[in-house]
Design an enzyme around this catalytic site. Structure first.
Site, PDB file in Angstrom:
ATOM      1  N   ASN A  21       0.876  -1.178   0.000  1.00 57.43           N
ATOM      2  CA  ASN A  21       0.000   0.000   0.000  1.00 57.43           C
ATOM      3  C   ASN A  21       0.910   1.225   0.000  1.00 57.43           C
ATOM      4  OD1 ASN A  21      -1.842   2.000   0.451  1.00 57.43           O
ATOM      5  ND2 ASN A  21      -2.712   1.100   2.320  1.00 57.43           N
ATOM      6  N   HIS A  69     -12.861   2.217   0.158  1.00 59.03           N
ATOM      7  CA  HIS A  69     -12.733   1.189   1.212  1.00 59.03           C
ATOM      8  C   HIS A  69     -13.284  -0.169   0.774  1.00 59.03           C
ATOM      9  CE1 HIS A  69     -12.833   4.729   4.257  1.00 59.03           C
ATOM     10  NE2 HIS A  69     -11.579   4.325   4.102  1.00 59.03           N
ATOM     11  N   ARG A 116      -2.548  -2.158  -3.434  1.00 64.09           N
ATOM     12  CA  ARG A 116      -3.804  -1.454  -3.187  1.00 64.09           C
ATOM     13  C   ARG A 116      -3.833  -0.232  -4.096  1.00 64.09           C
ATOM     14  NH1 ARG A 116      -5.919   1.447   2.370  1.00 64.09           N
ATOM     15  NH2 ARG A 116      -7.835   2.198   1.436  1.00 64.09           N
ATOM     16  N   GLU A 139      -7.522  -5.817   5.149  1.00 65.60           N
ATOM     17  CA  GLU A 139      -7.433  -5.479   3.728  1.00 65.60           C
ATOM     18  C   GLU A 139      -6.214  -6.127   3.092  1.00 65.60           C
ATOM     19  OE1 GLU A 139      -7.934  -1.441   5.328  1.00 65.60           O
ATOM     20  OE2 GLU A 139      -8.822  -0.947   3.396  1.00 65.60           O
ATOM     21  N   ARG A 161     -11.474  14.984   7.428  1.00 65.49           N
ATOM     22  CA  ARG A 161     -12.364  15.319   6.299  1.00 65.49           C
ATOM     23  C   ARG A 161     -13.754  15.656   6.805  1.00 65.49           C
ATOM     24  NH1 ARG A 161     -11.055   9.953   3.125  1.00 65.49           N
ATOM     25  NH2 ARG A 161      -8.883   9.931   3.790  1.00 65.49           N
TER      26      ARG A 161
END
Ligand code: ADP
Length: 393
Positions: A7, A177, A88, A379, A236
């Site tokens: 990632n 996601h 990813r 993940e 955010r």
């Protein structure tokens, strides 16, 4: 067989190395401040955490150091042991509905999506190029954050704006996601003891989103064209009225980029609390009586509850609500507040079970109308599994 998942961020690179025969993570690590001063890495192996400060002016060097340390720490004997690498990838646009082998065509497509995720895609590309240089013969697979949401019905993904924007520029909801949601969806049939289900999955990390899923298929999700919308997050904003942007631009004499930067990096928990983007600090502030931390906590809970309620209606009921990612797995106080606000749907919390952090557990009581679980996400394993299945084809 060993598979590595990667990632790559703009100044970081995370890896996990799996033994796929047993689906176990042999080693994992985090290379931080790549391209910056003070770069360092940590590698976890056999219960130990190794940390070294080392100059990493670019991602190529970070990968070289990573592969070198895998050997020198005796994690692997030869690089040939790594039979596949999964990356990813931040965006697959509307084309990539599932993971895919990294080919020249994929790279060309991926580069053309840069405008859709300008911070992440160039970093992902650096990660791919660095591995390609260091391991030229290894098969690589791209696992897209957006793929899982490609099953959305047009009424869910279209924005009510001039249709031309969609046709000309692909302005639509993409959702993110996805890899985490897919992992959770693989666990749900085991948790429920049945394959057919309606689930609301809350992926609550620094970035947070919610998905409505029916029998493994995504029906709706809270992030949109970009990951800035949906529920409130660490830095955010989540959903806001777009008219705020030109208003602030005028008042503060800011450019659109500066205001977007405020929405991406200075809003959410950080914006409302004016102290931290980290839930642990927010909750500490709540306990110490900080009104702004309390406001940040309450607003976060409210936005999550609003999406759960919406998805409950969209799904026409729900069998299960799952909480995952850093905050979802660990922040029992947030889960408690969310579930209490869902009591009108018949949701009931098992207080004792909810005290558990970071482990798979049922947190709804036996009289709850909806089962609620904490399910740790993985993940990295999902990326490795996709890689294994694609390189085996
Ligand atoms: P990301 O991968 O998006 O960077 P994570 O999934 O690591 O984010 O989640 C980070 C969030 O999880 C932070 O808000 C952090 O405060 C929260 N978190 C992590 N550990 C705990 C904990 N033990 N208790 C409460 N919150 C936690």
């Amino acid at each position: 067989m060993k598979i590595m998942s990667i990632n790559a961020g703009s100044s970081s690179l995370k890896f996990s190395l799996f033994e796929m025969d047993t689906k176990t993570c042999i080693a994992s690590g985090y290379f931080e401040r790549v391209t910056m001063e003070g770069s360092f890495y940590t590698i976890k192996y056999q219960g130990e955490k190794i940390r070294e400060e080392v100059d990493m002016p670019n991602h190529m060097i970070a990968v070289e150091i990573l592969l070198d340390r895998l050997g020198s720490l005796d994690i692997i004997q030869s690089l040939d042991e790594i039979e596949g690498v999964g990356h990813r990838l931040a965006h697959g646009s509307s084309k990539y509905k599932s993971s895919a082998l990294i080919t020249d065509e994929l790279m060309e497509d991926f580069k053309s999506y840069t405008e859709l995720a300008p911070l992440h895609i160039p970093a992902n590309i650096l990660g791919i190029e660095a591995i390609r240089k260091a391991l030229p013969d290894v098969a690589m697979v791209g696992v897209f954050d957006t793929s899982f949401h490609q099953t959305l019905d047009v009424t869910k993904y279209i924005y009510p704006v001039p249709y031309e924007w969609y046709k000309k520029y692909g302005i639509r909801k993409y959702g993110f996601h996805g890899t985490s949601y897919r992992y959770i969806c693989e666990q749900i049939p085991r948790l429920l003891g049945k394959d057919e289900y309606k689930a609301i999955i809350c992926h609550l990390g620094s970035g947070a989103s919610i998905a409505a899923v029916k029998n493994g298929k995504c029906i709706d999700t809270s992030m949109g064209f970009t990951p800035v919308v949906g529920v409130m997050m660490g830095t955010r904003s989540g959903d806001i009225d777009p008219s705020i942007l030109p208003f602030i631009m005028k008042k503060e004499d800011k450019t659109i980029e500066e205001v977007m930067d405020d929405l991406n990096k200075k809003s959410g928990f950080l914006g409302l609390s004016e102290c931290s983007n980290d839930f642990r600090d927010i909750y500490k502030g709540v306990q110490e009586g900080s009104e702004q931390c309390q406001l940040a906590f309450d607003k976060f809970v409210q936005t999550v509850v609003n999406y759960i309620a919406t998805y409950y209606v969209e799904l026409d009921g729900a069998d299960v609500i799952c909480f995952t990612a850093g905050l979802g797995e660990n922040a029992s106080e947030a889960r408690c507040a969310i579930m209490e606000k869902l009591s009108c749907l018949g949701v009931r919390l098992d207080q004792k079970a909810n005290e558990v952090r970071g482990e798979e557990i049922k947190i709804s009581s036996d009289d709850s109308s909806i089962l609620c679980f904490v399910v740790p996400t993985n993940e990295e394993l999902m990326i490795a599994e996709d890689t294994l299945s694609l390189i085996g084809e």
